[in-house]
Design an enzyme around this catalytic site. Sequence first.
Site, PDB file in Angstrom:
ATOM      1  N   ASP A   8      52.988  16.011  38.032  1.00  0.00           N
ATOM      2  CA  ASP A   8      54.287  15.500  37.595  1.00  0.00           C
ATOM      3  C   ASP A   8      55.337  16.610  37.485  1.00  0.00           C
ATOM      4  O   ASP A   8      55.162  17.559  36.725  1.00  0.00           O
ATOM      5  CB  ASP A   8      54.167  14.838  36.219  1.00  0.00           C
ATOM      6  CG  ASP A   8      53.113  13.749  36.173  1.00  0.00           C
ATOM      7  OD1 ASP A   8      51.957  14.037  36.541  1.00  0.00           O
ATOM      8  OD2 ASP A   8      53.432  12.632  35.747  1.00  0.00           O
ATOM      9  N   GLU A  39      58.037  11.025  38.851  1.00  0.00           N
ATOM     10  CA  GLU A  39      58.579  10.063  37.892  1.00  0.00           C
ATOM     11  C   GLU A  39      59.286  10.698  36.691  1.00  0.00           C
ATOM     12  O   GLU A  39      60.007  10.021  35.975  1.00  0.00           O
ATOM     13  CB  GLU A  39      57.477   9.132  37.387  1.00  0.00           C
ATOM     14  CG  GLU A  39      56.463   9.798  36.493  1.00  0.00           C
ATOM     15  CD  GLU A  39      55.878   8.825  35.471  1.00  0.00           C
ATOM     16  OE1 GLU A  39      56.017   7.621  35.663  1.00  0.00           O
ATOM     17  OE2 GLU A  39      55.292   9.307  34.489  1.00  0.00           O
ATOM     18  N   HIS A  68      57.046   5.692  34.117  1.00  0.00           N
ATOM     19  CA  HIS A  68      58.411   6.131  33.819  1.00  0.00           C
ATOM     20  C   HIS A  68      59.367   5.965  34.999  1.00  0.00           C
ATOM     21  O   HIS A  68      60.527   6.361  34.896  1.00  0.00           O
ATOM     22  CB  HIS A  68      58.413   7.588  33.354  1.00  0.00           C
ATOM     23  CG  HIS A  68      57.811   7.785  32.000  1.00  0.00           C
ATOM     24  ND1 HIS A  68      58.327   7.192  30.864  1.00  0.00           N
ATOM     25  CD2 HIS A  68      56.732   8.503  31.595  1.00  0.00           C
ATOM     26  CE1 HIS A  68      57.590   7.534  29.816  1.00  0.00           C
ATOM     27  NE2 HIS A  68      56.615   8.327  30.242  1.00  0.00           N
TER      28      HIS A  68
END
Length: 259
Positions: A8, A39, A68
């Site tokens: 991420d 995200e 998200h």
Amino acid sequence: MRILAVGDVVGRSGRKAFCNYTPKLKAEKNIDVVIVNGENAAHGKGLTYNTFTELLTGGADIITSGNHIWDNKDILKIIDDEPFLIRPANYPDDTPGKGYCIYPHRAKNIGVMNLSGRTFMPLIDSPFTKAAEVVKELKKNCDIILLDFHAETTSEKMAMGFYLDGEVTAIFGTHTHVQTADSRLLPQGTAYITDLGMVGVYDSVLGVRTEIIINHFLTTLPSRFEVAEGSCIYCGAIIDIDDKTNKAVNIERIYQQVD
């Protein structure tokens, strides 16, 4: 073939680190295809057109997401039109976007799917049921199948690993922002890691300013999370795939401090 899966990306510092280090890593490690979870790229809250474009320019080929992805409504302007931007496949069928894509590379078709866990996460359709459905569809046209499983608990991710062992080429977990040390080839040959980790500020709590999180735990009062700034940790994994069998032969963790 060598696939780089990156954890991420969190906020501006994470985007900068991804864009600065990915081209170097691609050249050094002879990477063919880059998959990154985006995200949290837009100040830790979703993805926008500009941050999406920045990740592509920085070296991403496919961008996955998770729960998200809807935090920034700007995503709704592009998610239906971008072929290599995907959201979890186990959202309801009429949800914008798509849960998998097919990326052509040389003579291979690479199927990439995205799923969201349900433990301590929004309660959506079963990722296990949807996984079987999507794998069956991807096998019609794909030589290689990869899964970004965006989930909270190690047990749910590990269960998915064994559930799909031998059915897909590789499974890499995302969401927790902390890299796990369990990269391995499962008994039937699927490359697996419970969580890739993040590309975000090293001296932070999951990419968020440390004092905010500490204060939250001290007081239990609601806090507005602010993404940290500074030097970053770059986390991911390189998956080596045999060009003749399309099977994974190795998985190597990447855990590198970068500016």
